[in-house]
Design an enzyme around this catalytic site. Structure first.
Site, PDB file in Angstrom:
ATOM      1  CE  LYS A 278      31.876 -26.262 -16.990  1.00 12.90           C
ATOM      2  NZ  LYS A 278      31.773 -25.230 -15.952  1.00 12.90           N
TER       3      LYS A 278
ATOM      4  CG  ASP B 219      30.322 -25.261 -12.309  1.00  4.51           C
ATOM      5  OD1 ASP B 219      31.346 -25.746 -11.790  1.00  4.51           O
ATOM      6  OD2 ASP B 219      30.150 -25.182 -13.539  1.00  4.51           O
TER       7      ASP B 219
END
Ligand SMILES: NC(=O)c1ccc[n+]([C@@H]2O[C@H](COP(=O)([O-])OP(=O)(O)OC[C@H]3O[C@@H](n4cnc5c(N)ncnc54)[C@H](OP(=O)(O)O)[C@@H]3O)[C@@H](O)[C@H]2O)c1
Length: 283
Positions: A72, A109
């Protein structure tokens, strides 16, 4: 032409994302595939460069990918366009291939966290409220961002390794402050939302030791750990009369934006999807 997307990470075999996206692909009868790809940070850039051509050789069009641990952060320096969500959080969990081939980096997220909460509570009521975030790892960064977007006026962050809580508070700015891990219970009386973002309470991990005695009854408690679905924290919250929100919905809701961008179909999270993904957890 058949569309192709997926999830990359290392390890990746445990990922529930292929099951989750596979459910929507089947439900909407799409000519599409979603694959788990084992990719280490050293080869992420080359993999993203090669996939459009490799997919084309298979008669498929590569549309993008989800990223998970440990990719990420690496993606921040690879994508061509970094959306504000990813820049602010400092991580990319969704890559979208634009029409001109450029790679767009997004982080969903935080949206996943918010939409999951919104299934059980009116998130607009959190404007001006106080949150206490347990943990300062990767997931906490996205959650603190989401809490800021939701209008919390005070966000307290506490972590076993205090320096990480301080770093996250400094990075996030606004009304975020770090507090000592040993003192977290003394702040509970002021808290409207308590969030566990640590791995404590997850199957195979130590338990989360916290007494909710000081928490106002109307305070909401959420845990992003979803194995088990009902963690001890959530069980204790329910006993105390609090609204308790489990973490599975965060995983489900964060997936929506990527799916929509890659495959052009708006999707929803419902009880059937939840049950189907839960079934995958038992395997
Ligand atoms: N529901 C969802 O969609 C979703 C999304 C992402 C993650 N998660 C779950 O959230 C959890 C955290 O993920 P992450 O990516 O943020 O992991 P991470 O970056 O490795 O962070 C782990 C966090 O847990 C804390 N921690 C670990 N062991 C601890 C212990 N023994 N005592 C106190 N604190 C401890 C760490 O504190 P230190 O800094 O002191 O090590 C850190 O704050 C995992 O269980 C993951 O499965 C769920």
């Amino acid at each position: 032409m058949k569309l192709n997307a997926g999830v990359m990470g290392s390890p990746i075999s445990h990922s529930l994302s292929p099951r989750l996206h596979g459910y929507w692909i089947k439900k909407y009868g799409l000519d599409a595939s979603y694959l788990a790809r084992e990719v280490k940070p050293e080869i992420l850039e080359q993999t993203l460069k090669d996939l459009p051509r490799l997919c084309l050789e298979q008669g498929e069009r590569f549309r993008g990918t989800n990223l998970t641990i440990p990719l990420k952060e690496k993606a921040l320096e690879i994508v061509d366009i970094l959306e504000p969500s990813a820049e602010k959080i400092g991580a990319v969990n969704t890559v979208i291939v634009a029409e001109d081939g450029k790679l767009i980096g997004r982080n969903t997220d935080g949206i996943g966290f918010r939409d999951n909460l919104a299934e059980k509570v009116d998130v607009a009521s959190f404007k001006g409220a106080t949150a206490l975030v347990l943990g300062a790892g990767g997931a906490a960064k996205a959650i603190v961002y989401a809490l800021q977007e939701m209008g919390f006026s005070k966000i307290l962050i506490t972590n076993r390794t205090e320096a990480r809580a301080q770093e996250l508070a400094n990075h996030s700015g606004g009304a975020t402050n770090s507090i000592k891990w040993s003192e977290k219970e003394t702040y509970l009386r002021d808290v409207d939302l308590l969030v566990n973002t640590t791995s404590l309470g997850m199957a195979g991990q130590p338990s989360l030791e916290i007494s909710l005695e000081g928490l106002k009854t109307r305070a909401v408690v959420t845990d992003i750990v979803y194995v088990p679905l009902k963690t001890d924290l959530l069980l204790e919250a329910e006993k105390g009369g609090h609204v308790a929100v489990d973490g599975l919905g965060m995983l489900l809701h964060q997936a929506k934006a990527g799916f929509e961008a890659w495959f052009g179909v708006k999707v929803e999270v419902n009880a059937d999807l939840r049950a189907y993904v839960l079934e995958g957890l038992k395997k």
